[in-house]
Write an enzyme that holds these catalytic residues in place. Structure first.
Site, PDB file in Angstrom:
ATOM      1  N   PRO A  12      13.120  -0.822  -3.374  1.00 19.73           N
ATOM      2  CA  PRO A  12      11.923  -1.487  -2.839  1.00 19.73           C
ATOM      3  C   PRO A  12      10.924  -1.785  -3.957  1.00 19.73           C
ATOM      4  O   PRO A  12      11.171  -1.431  -5.124  1.00 19.73           O
ATOM      5  CB  PRO A  12      11.365  -0.426  -1.889  1.00 19.73           C
ATOM      6  CG  PRO A  12      11.745   0.864  -2.536  1.00 19.73           C
ATOM      7  CD  PRO A  12      13.099   0.625  -3.165  1.00 19.73           C
ATOM      8  N   MET A  13       9.831  -2.384  -3.595  1.00 19.48           N
ATOM      9  CA  MET A  13       8.762  -2.609  -4.577  1.00 19.48           C
ATOM     10  C   MET A  13       8.265  -1.254  -5.097  1.00 19.48           C
ATOM     11  O   MET A  13       8.310  -0.253  -4.391  1.00 19.48           O
ATOM     12  CB  MET A  13       7.612  -3.395  -3.935  1.00 19.48           C
ATOM     13  CG  MET A  13       8.010  -4.825  -3.621  1.00 19.48           C
ATOM     14  SD  MET A  13       6.645  -5.755  -2.891  1.00 19.48           S
ATOM     15  CE  MET A  13       5.552  -5.900  -4.295  1.00 19.48           C
ATOM     16  N   TYR A  14       7.807  -1.242  -6.323  1.00 22.09           N
ATOM     17  CA  TYR A  14       7.223  -0.069  -7.018  1.00 22.09           C
ATOM     18  C   TYR A  14       8.244   1.030  -7.322  1.00 22.09           C
ATOM     19  O   TYR A  14       7.866   2.130  -7.706  1.00 22.09           O
ATOM     20  CB  TYR A  14       6.059   0.554  -6.214  1.00 22.09           C
ATOM     21  CG  TYR A  14       5.150  -0.464  -5.597  1.00 22.09           C
ATOM     22  CD1 TYR A  14       4.350  -1.264  -6.396  1.00 22.09           C
ATOM     23  CD2 TYR A  14       5.114  -0.669  -4.216  1.00 22.09           C
ATOM     24  CE1 TYR A  14       3.529  -2.227  -5.835  1.00 22.09           C
ATOM     25  CE2 TYR A  14       4.294  -1.625  -3.647  1.00 22.09           C
ATOM     26  CZ  TYR A  14       3.503  -2.410  -4.462  1.00 22.09           C
ATOM     27  OH  TYR A  14       2.701  -3.359  -3.911  1.00 22.09           O
ATOM     28  N   GLY A  16      10.404   1.025  -9.686  1.00 25.81           N
ATOM     29  CA  GLY A  16      10.718   1.126 -11.112  1.00 25.81           C
ATOM     30  C   GLY A  16      11.872   0.238 -11.566  1.00 25.81           C
ATOM     31  O   GLY A  16      12.477   0.493 -12.606  1.00 25.81           O
ATOM     32  N   ASP A  83      15.352 -10.632 -13.955  1.00 24.88           N
ATOM     33  CA  ASP A  83      14.486  -9.834 -13.078  1.00 24.88           C
ATOM     34  C   ASP A  83      14.190 -10.648 -11.815  1.00 24.88           C
ATOM     35  O   ASP A  83      14.326 -11.869 -11.808  1.00 24.88           O
ATOM     36  CB  ASP A  83      13.184  -9.455 -13.806  1.00 24.88           C
ATOM     37  CG  ASP A  83      12.473  -8.262 -13.138  1.00 24.88           C
ATOM     38  OD1 ASP A  83      13.069  -7.623 -12.244  1.00 24.88           O
ATOM     39  OD2 ASP A  83      11.326  -7.966 -13.517  1.00 24.88           O
ATOM     40  N   GLU A  84      13.812  -9.972 -10.748  1.00 26.07           N
ATOM     41  CA  GLU A  84      13.468 -10.605  -9.464  1.00 26.07           C
ATOM     42  C   GLU A  84      14.611 -11.488  -8.953  1.00 26.07           C
ATOM     43  O   GLU A  84      14.405 -12.631  -8.546  1.00 26.07           O
ATOM     44  CB  GLU A  84      12.180 -11.451  -9.617  1.00 26.07           C
ATOM     45  CG  GLU A  84      10.990 -10.719 -10.188  1.00 26.07           C
ATOM     46  CD  GLU A  84      10.369  -9.706  -9.236  1.00 26.07           C
ATOM     47  OE1 GLU A  84      10.762  -9.637  -8.057  1.00 26.07           O
ATOM     48  OE2 GLU A  84       9.511  -8.951  -9.702  1.00 26.07           O
ATOM     49  N   GLN A  86      16.186 -11.544  -6.306  1.00 28.49           N
ATOM     50  CA  GLN A  86      16.139 -11.980  -4.895  1.00 28.49           C
ATOM     51  C   GLN A  86      15.596 -13.396  -4.750  1.00 28.49           C
ATOM     52  O   GLN A  86      15.831 -14.049  -3.743  1.00 28.49           O
ATOM     53  CB  GLN A  86      15.287 -11.003  -4.061  1.00 28.49           C
ATOM     54  CG  GLN A  86      13.771 -11.078  -4.252  1.00 28.49           C
ATOM     55  CD  GLN A  86      13.266 -10.309  -5.466  1.00 28.49           C
ATOM     56  OE1 GLN A  86      14.049  -9.675  -6.162  1.00 28.49           O
ATOM     57  NE2 GLN A  86      11.961 -10.345  -5.697  1.00 28.49           N
ATOM     58  N   CYS A 173       9.190   5.265   3.239  1.00 25.62           N
ATOM     59  CA  CYS A 173      10.499   5.826   3.612  1.00 25.62           C
ATOM     60  C   CYS A 173      10.890   5.248   4.974  1.00 25.62           C
ATOM     61  O   CYS A 173      10.068   4.636   5.661  1.00 25.62           O
ATOM     62  CB  CYS A 173      10.444   7.348   3.634  1.00 25.62           C
ATOM     63  SG  CYS A 173       9.554   8.023   5.038  1.00 25.62           S
TER      64      CYS A 173
HETATM   65  P1  ADP Z   1       9.387  -2.573  -9.394  1.00 29.50           P
HETATM   66  O1  ADP Z   1       9.832  -3.618 -10.367  1.00 29.50           O
HETATM   67  O2  ADP Z   1      10.528  -1.868  -8.710  1.00 29.50           O
HETATM   68  O3  ADP Z   1       8.392  -3.098  -8.410  1.00 29.50           O
HETATM   69  P2  ADP Z   1       7.905  -1.430 -11.610  1.00 29.50           P
HETATM   70  O4  ADP Z   1       8.877  -1.003 -12.662  1.00 29.50           O
HETATM   71  O5  ADP Z   1       7.187  -2.719 -11.812  1.00 29.50           O
HETATM   72  O6  ADP Z   1       8.651  -1.405 -10.182  1.00 29.50           O
HETATM   73  O7  ADP Z   1       6.770  -0.353 -11.403  1.00 29.50           O
HETATM   74  C1  ADP Z   1       7.035   1.026 -11.368  1.00 29.50           C
HETATM   75  C2  ADP Z   1       5.688   1.723 -11.550  1.00 29.50           C
HETATM   76  O8  ADP Z   1       4.854   1.489 -10.411  1.00 29.50           O
HETATM   77  C3  ADP Z   1       5.781   3.218 -11.626  1.00 29.50           C
HETATM   78  O9  ADP Z   1       6.042   3.635 -12.945  1.00 29.50           O
HETATM   79  C4  ADP Z   1       4.375   3.662 -11.179  1.00 29.50           C
HETATM   80  O10 ADP Z   1       3.499   3.704 -12.289  1.00 29.50           O
HETATM   81  C5  ADP Z   1       3.901   2.519 -10.309  1.00 29.50           C
HETATM   82  N1  ADP Z   1       3.801   2.820  -8.862  1.00 29.50           N
HETATM   83  C6  ADP Z   1       2.845   2.367  -8.047  1.00 29.50           C
HETATM   84  N2  ADP Z   1       3.055   2.762  -6.795  1.00 29.50           N
HETATM   85  C7  ADP Z   1       4.170   3.509  -6.779  1.00 29.50           C
HETATM   86  C8  ADP Z   1       4.938   4.189  -5.772  1.00 29.50           C
HETATM   87  N3  ADP Z   1       4.553   4.188  -4.481  1.00 29.50           N
HETATM   88  N4  ADP Z   1       6.066   4.826  -6.141  1.00 29.50           N
HETATM   89  C9  ADP Z   1       6.438   4.845  -7.432  1.00 29.50           C
HETATM   90  N5  ADP Z   1       5.775   4.216  -8.434  1.00 29.50           N
HETATM   91  C10 ADP Z   1       4.657   3.546  -8.114  1.00 29.50           C
HETATM   92  P1  TMP Z   2       8.727  -6.104  -7.436  1.00 28.25           P
HETATM   93  O1  TMP Z   2       9.969  -5.587  -6.748  1.00 28.25           O
HETATM   94  O2  TMP Z   2       8.906  -6.261  -8.895  1.00 28.25           O
HETATM   95  O3  TMP Z   2       7.523  -5.317  -7.068  1.00 28.25           O
HETATM   96  O4  TMP Z   2       8.485  -7.602  -6.936  1.00 28.25           O
HETATM   97  C1  TMP Z   2       8.863  -8.038  -5.662  1.00 28.25           C
HETATM   98  C2  TMP Z   2       8.345  -9.432  -5.412  1.00 28.25           C
HETATM   99  O5  TMP Z   2       8.932  -9.926  -4.195  1.00 28.25           O
HETATM  100  C3  TMP Z   2       6.836  -9.533  -5.208  1.00 28.25           C
HETATM  101  O6  TMP Z   2       6.370 -10.760  -5.763  1.00 28.25           O
HETATM  102  C4  TMP Z   2       6.682  -9.604  -3.701  1.00 28.25           C
HETATM  103  C5  TMP Z   2       7.930 -10.315  -3.265  1.00 28.25           C
HETATM  104  N1  TMP Z   2       8.434  -9.988  -1.920  1.00 28.25           N
HETATM  105  C6  TMP Z   2       8.860 -11.011  -1.088  1.00 28.25           C
HETATM  106  O7  TMP Z   2       8.775 -12.187  -1.433  1.00 28.25           O
HETATM  107  N2  TMP Z   2       9.367 -10.698   0.141  1.00 28.25           N
HETATM  108  C7  TMP Z   2       9.506  -9.399   0.586  1.00 28.25           C
HETATM  109  O8  TMP Z   2       9.987  -9.182   1.705  1.00 28.25           O
HETATM  110  C8  TMP Z   2       9.078  -8.351  -0.305  1.00 28.25           C
HETATM  111  C9  TMP Z   2       9.210  -6.926   0.118  1.00 28.25           C
HETATM  112  C10 TMP Z   2       8.535  -8.691  -1.546  1.00 28.25           C
HETATM  113 MG    MG Z   3       9.553  -5.669 -10.689  1.00 21.93          MG
HETATM  114 ZN    ZN Z   4       7.297   8.359   4.460  1.00 22.59          ZN
END
Ligand code: ADP
Ligand code: TMP
Ligand code: MG
Ligand code: ZN
Length: 183
Positions: A12-14, A16, A83-84, A86, A173
């Site tokens: 998911p987002m965030y 890592g 990256d990205e 999707q 979760c």
């Molecule tokens: P992704 O590309 O999966 O979105 P990133 O690598 O850009 O993730 O970011 C990961 C960083 O986001 C972590 O190192 C942490 O500093 C930060 N972060 C912010 N919110 C959360 C979270 N809920 N869980 C884990 N890391 C988080």
């Molecule tokens: P990230 O995984 O690096 O945080 O970036 C995810 C990107 O995807 C962010 O720009 C938001 C976008 N997004 C969508 O377009 N649709 C979705 O359903 C979700 C969860 C994220």
């Molecule tokens: Mg990312």
């Molecule tokens: Zn939870």
């Protein structure tokens, strides 16, 4: 010629994903091996010609519209990063296969599921091709446990393609996801 290796980083987002991708890039950098990073042009969260993690790590990247465009930039690189994923068209799977046959390592990162719990198709195709899958977790925004596997969109906008960050999405979760979506 030895085949390259395909690594796919999902979560998911965030969770890592971008951080993990950048750590992989550093391994090639330390080994003095050439690589290139690509991103979909739609990802306009930061500067156009860079990727950036939520914690501020960043690296130069080439923005492209169609997956196949990446092939034009590749010469003697040992590794190619996307990256990205999707947001890329499904042809990315064909591009990645070609690159592997050319002996390149390919490292892809992206969302496996939308906030609606639907798989992103291009990511799904890459997962089938992968030699290694890394599934990351985030800290759940609701309960604080380290088992966040899906992104939750808390603004009133139904679009499954919608670039953004903390102002729209957080990671949760599955138990918390259920409570939020089917209260
Ligand atoms: P992704 O590309 O999966 O979105 P990133 O690598 O850009 O993730 O970011 C990961 C960083 O986001 C972590 O190192 C942490 O500093 C930060 N972060 C912010 N919110 C959360 C979270 N809920 N869980 C884990 N890391 C988080
Ligand atoms: P990230 O995984 O690096 O945080 O970036 C995810 C990107 O995807 C962010 O720009 C938001 C976008 N997004 C969508 O377009 N649709 C979705 O359903 C979700 C969860 C994220
Ligand atoms: Mg990312
Ligand atoms: Zn939870």
């Amino acid at each position: 010629m030895a085949q390259g290796k395909i690594t796919v980083i999902v979560g998911p987002m965030y969770s890592g994903k971008t951080t993990e991708l950048l750590s992989y890039a550093e391994i090639y950098k330390l080994g003095k091996k050439r690589y290139r990073i690509f991103k979909p042009i739609i990802d306009n969260r930061y500067r156009l010609e860079e990727i950036r993690s939520h914690s501020g790590m960043k690296e130069a990247a080439i923005p492209i519209t169609q997956s196949a465009e990446a092939e034009r930039f590749i010469t003697d690189e040992k590794a190619v990063f996307f990256d990205e994923v999707q947001f890329f068209d499904r042809e990315l799977a064909e591009t990645v296969k070609k690159l592997r046959h050319l002996g390149k390592d390919v490292i892809c990162a992206g969302l496996d599921m939308s906030f609606k719990e639907n798989p992103f198709e291009t990511t799904a195709l890459l997962l089938c091709l992968a030699d290694e899958v890394i599934k990351k977790r985030a800290v759940c925004h609701e309960c604080g446990e380290y088992n966040g596997v899906i992104s939750y969109k808390y603004v009133n906008n139904d679009a499954e393609i919608d670039v953004g960050g903390f102002e729209k999405y957080y990671a949760v979760c599955l138990d918390c996801y259920q409570k939020l979506t089917r209260p």
